[in-house]
Design a protein around this motif. Sequence first.
Motif, PDB file in Angstrom:
ATOM      1  N   LEU A  80     -21.472   3.804   1.028  1.00 22.80           N
ATOM      2  CA  LEU A  80     -20.349   2.891   1.192  1.00 22.80           C
ATOM      3  C   LEU A  80     -19.514   2.902  -0.076  1.00 22.80           C
ATOM      4  N   THR A  82     -15.540   1.129  -1.674  1.00 23.19           N
ATOM      5  CA  THR A  82     -14.425   0.227  -1.408  1.00 23.19           C
ATOM      6  C   THR A  82     -13.120   0.873  -1.853  1.00 23.19           C
ATOM      7  N   HIS A  83     -12.043   0.399  -1.279  1.00 20.60           N
ATOM      8  CA  HIS A  83     -10.713   0.766  -1.758  1.00 20.60           C
ATOM      9  C   HIS A  83     -10.137  -0.434  -2.505  1.00 20.60           C
ATOM     10  N   GLY A  84      -9.579  -0.198  -3.673  1.00 20.31           N
ATOM     11  CA  GLY A  84      -8.860  -1.262  -4.356  1.00 20.31           C
ATOM     12  C   GLY A  84      -9.645  -1.993  -5.416  1.00 20.31           C
ATOM     13  N   LEU A  85     -10.913  -1.663  -5.598  1.00 17.90           N
ATOM     14  CA  LEU A  85     -11.697  -2.321  -6.646  1.00 17.90           C
ATOM     15  C   LEU A  85     -11.767  -1.436  -7.875  1.00 17.90           C
ATOM     16  N   LEU A 128     -16.299  -8.366  -9.302  1.00 18.06           N
ATOM     17  CA  LEU A 128     -15.025  -8.074  -8.688  1.00 18.06           C
ATOM     18  C   LEU A 128     -13.907  -8.685  -9.523  1.00 18.06           C
ATOM     19  N   SER A 131      -8.719  -7.157  -8.312  1.00 21.80           N
ATOM     20  CA  SER A 131      -8.286  -6.732  -6.994  1.00 21.80           C
ATOM     21  C   SER A 131      -8.548  -7.843  -6.006  1.00 21.80           C
ATOM     22  N   ARG A 132      -7.742  -7.921  -5.042  1.00 22.39           N
ATOM     23  CA  ARG A 132      -7.856  -9.010  -4.100  1.00 22.39           C
ATOM     24  C   ARG A 132      -8.160  -8.535  -2.695  1.00 22.39           C
ATOM     25  N   MET A 133      -8.113  -7.281  -2.473  1.00 26.20           N
ATOM     26  CA  MET A 133      -8.254  -6.843  -1.106  1.00 26.20           C
ATOM     27  C   MET A 133      -8.667  -5.383  -1.104  1.00 26.20           C
ATOM     28  N   ALA A 134      -9.545  -5.044  -0.277  1.00 25.72           N
ATOM     29  CA  ALA A 134      -9.942  -3.651  -0.224  1.00 25.72           C
ATOM     30  C   ALA A 134     -10.536  -3.353   1.128  1.00 25.72           C
ATOM     31  N   LEU A 135     -10.913  -2.166   1.281  1.00 22.71           N
ATOM     32  CA  LEU A 135     -11.388  -1.697   2.556  1.00 22.71           C
ATOM     33  C   LEU A 135     -12.696  -0.973   2.318  1.00 22.71           C
ATOM     34  N   ILE A 136     -13.627  -1.231   3.161  1.00 23.83           N
ATOM     35  CA  ILE A 136     -14.879  -0.487   3.047  1.00 23.83           C
ATOM     36  C   ILE A 136     -14.845   0.672   4.027  1.00 23.83           C
ATOM     37  N   GLY A 137     -15.251   1.781   3.577  1.00 21.01           N
ATOM     38  CA  GLY A 137     -15.374   2.925   4.470  1.00 21.01           C
ATOM     39  C   GLY A 137     -16.638   3.656   4.120  1.00 21.01           C
ATOM     40  N   SER A 138     -16.769   4.799   4.619  1.00 17.81           N
ATOM     41  CA  SER A 138     -17.975   5.534   4.342  1.00 17.81           C
ATOM     42  C   SER A 138     -17.629   6.997   4.223  1.00 17.81           C
ATOM     43  N   THR A 139     -18.459   7.709   3.519  1.00 14.52           N
ATOM     44  CA  THR A 139     -18.211   9.140   3.382  1.00 14.52           C
ATOM     45  C   THR A 139     -19.375   9.915   3.944  1.00 14.52           C
TER      46      THR A 139
ATOM     47  N   TYR B   4     -16.418   6.854   8.716  1.00 19.56           N
ATOM     48  CA  TYR B   4     -15.686   5.622   9.018  1.00 19.56           C
ATOM     49  C   TYR B   4     -14.889   5.691  10.319  1.00 19.56           C
ATOM     50  N   LEU B   8     -17.767   2.859  10.943  1.00 16.48           N
ATOM     51  CA  LEU B   8     -18.418   2.259   9.779  1.00 16.48           C
ATOM     52  C   LEU B   8     -17.371   1.898   8.720  1.00 16.48           C
ATOM     53  N   ARG B   9     -16.625   0.829   8.990  1.00 14.81           N
ATOM     54  CA  ARG B   9     -15.614   0.342   8.042  1.00 14.81           C
ATOM     55  C   ARG B   9     -15.302  -1.100   8.385  1.00 14.81           C
ATOM     56  N   SER B  10     -14.939  -1.872   7.364  1.00 13.19           N
ATOM     57  CA  SER B  10     -14.618  -3.266   7.635  1.00 13.19           C
ATOM     58  C   SER B  10     -13.762  -3.829   6.500  1.00 13.19           C
ATOM     59  N   PHE B  12     -12.554  -6.092   3.412  1.00 15.06           N
ATOM     60  CA  PHE B  12     -13.214  -6.609   2.206  1.00 15.06           C
ATOM     61  C   PHE B  12     -12.156  -7.440   1.497  1.00 15.06           C
ATOM     62  N   ILE B  14     -10.847 -10.383  -1.128  1.00 17.45           N
ATOM     63  CA  ILE B  14     -11.136 -11.177  -2.316  1.00 17.45           C
ATOM     64  C   ILE B  14     -10.075 -12.257  -2.434  1.00 17.45           C
ATOM     65  N   GLY B 109      -3.595  -4.985  -2.976  1.00 17.96           N
ATOM     66  CA  GLY B 109      -4.264  -5.863  -3.926  1.00 17.96           C
ATOM     67  C   GLY B 109      -3.408  -6.360  -5.067  1.00 17.96           C
ATOM     68  N   ARG B 127      -3.070  -1.479   2.403  1.00 18.20           N
ATOM     69  CA  ARG B 127      -3.237  -2.907   2.674  1.00 18.20           C
ATOM     70  C   ARG B 127      -1.959  -3.626   2.283  1.00 18.20           C
TER      71      ARG B 127
END
Lengths: 141, 171
Positions: A80, A82-85, A128, A131-139, B4, B8-10, B12, B14, B109, B127
Amino acid sequence: MAPLRHAVISALISLPLLVYSATQSLEWNITYTTANPDGLFERRVMGVNGNWPPPPIELNFGDRLVLNVNNQLDDVVTGLHTHGLFQNGTNYYDGPVGVVQWYQNPIDSRHANIKAALHQARVWPTILQFSRMALIGSTLT
Amino acid sequence: MGQYPDGLRSPFIIHDPNEPYNYDEEIIMTFSDWYHKEMKDAIPDFLTYKNPTGAEPIPQSALINDSQNGTIKFEAGKTYRLRFINIGAFATFHIWIEGHDMRVIELDGVYTEEYTVPGLDLAVAQRVSVLVTALNTTDQNFPLVGAMDTDMFDYVPAGLNPSNYISTRSY
């Protein structure tokens, strides 16, 4: 008195941070399940804890997330990110699996001991920030 | 491409305790192209000498909040922060709400100065947060449309509906 004054001032400054900071611990078993989100075709999907879609994660600025990830996909490695962190100093929790991030091996009895070690290692100590917003994805490798 | 697009993505999110913008409620809105083929099959079809032009897989559907034809609650006169996230693999989405302007306040962000737009484009992994004030009417619902940009598709299959929408439910 200067050191004491500094200690008092720094304690006062950090007080709001202490108030706001919290740790959220989540257990995520990555699992296959089925879904038909467009009403046209039921297919196998990758979900979390047997459900799809995976749940959103919501935190407050400055919080800590500890995400224990268990790969129960049986046949593929996963990871997993994140995007944006900012991941300054924690690059191994970001980016492509097998390049900067460790594999999350599928359950395999031959590697049960290694796997258990990996699972324990798969926490996200990311504090954290910024950053205030990100996206979780997977590789996938 | 990877796992994804197989789901498999969601989101996040803050939250900022010192939020500089005022709004009544926030709604997370994800946009995603959707494929009927699993990526373990789609990727070998894509990365092969038999596909010399590099034609990408064409999605079968557009999802908003991982479903279709859903609703969100819109109370007359209230201001909503909509957190748009493109969690798809390939398709850019054109997003607009009938009868409503959107005020962009955040990109990836980072806060922006408030900027009013009639609609916006959201590329994969982008985003954007917008403020939308629900019209002062309760006798009409409005569609929030997410339409996939088909320009990058090598072809648009017959029967593909590149658009999806969510109805605002007026109160």
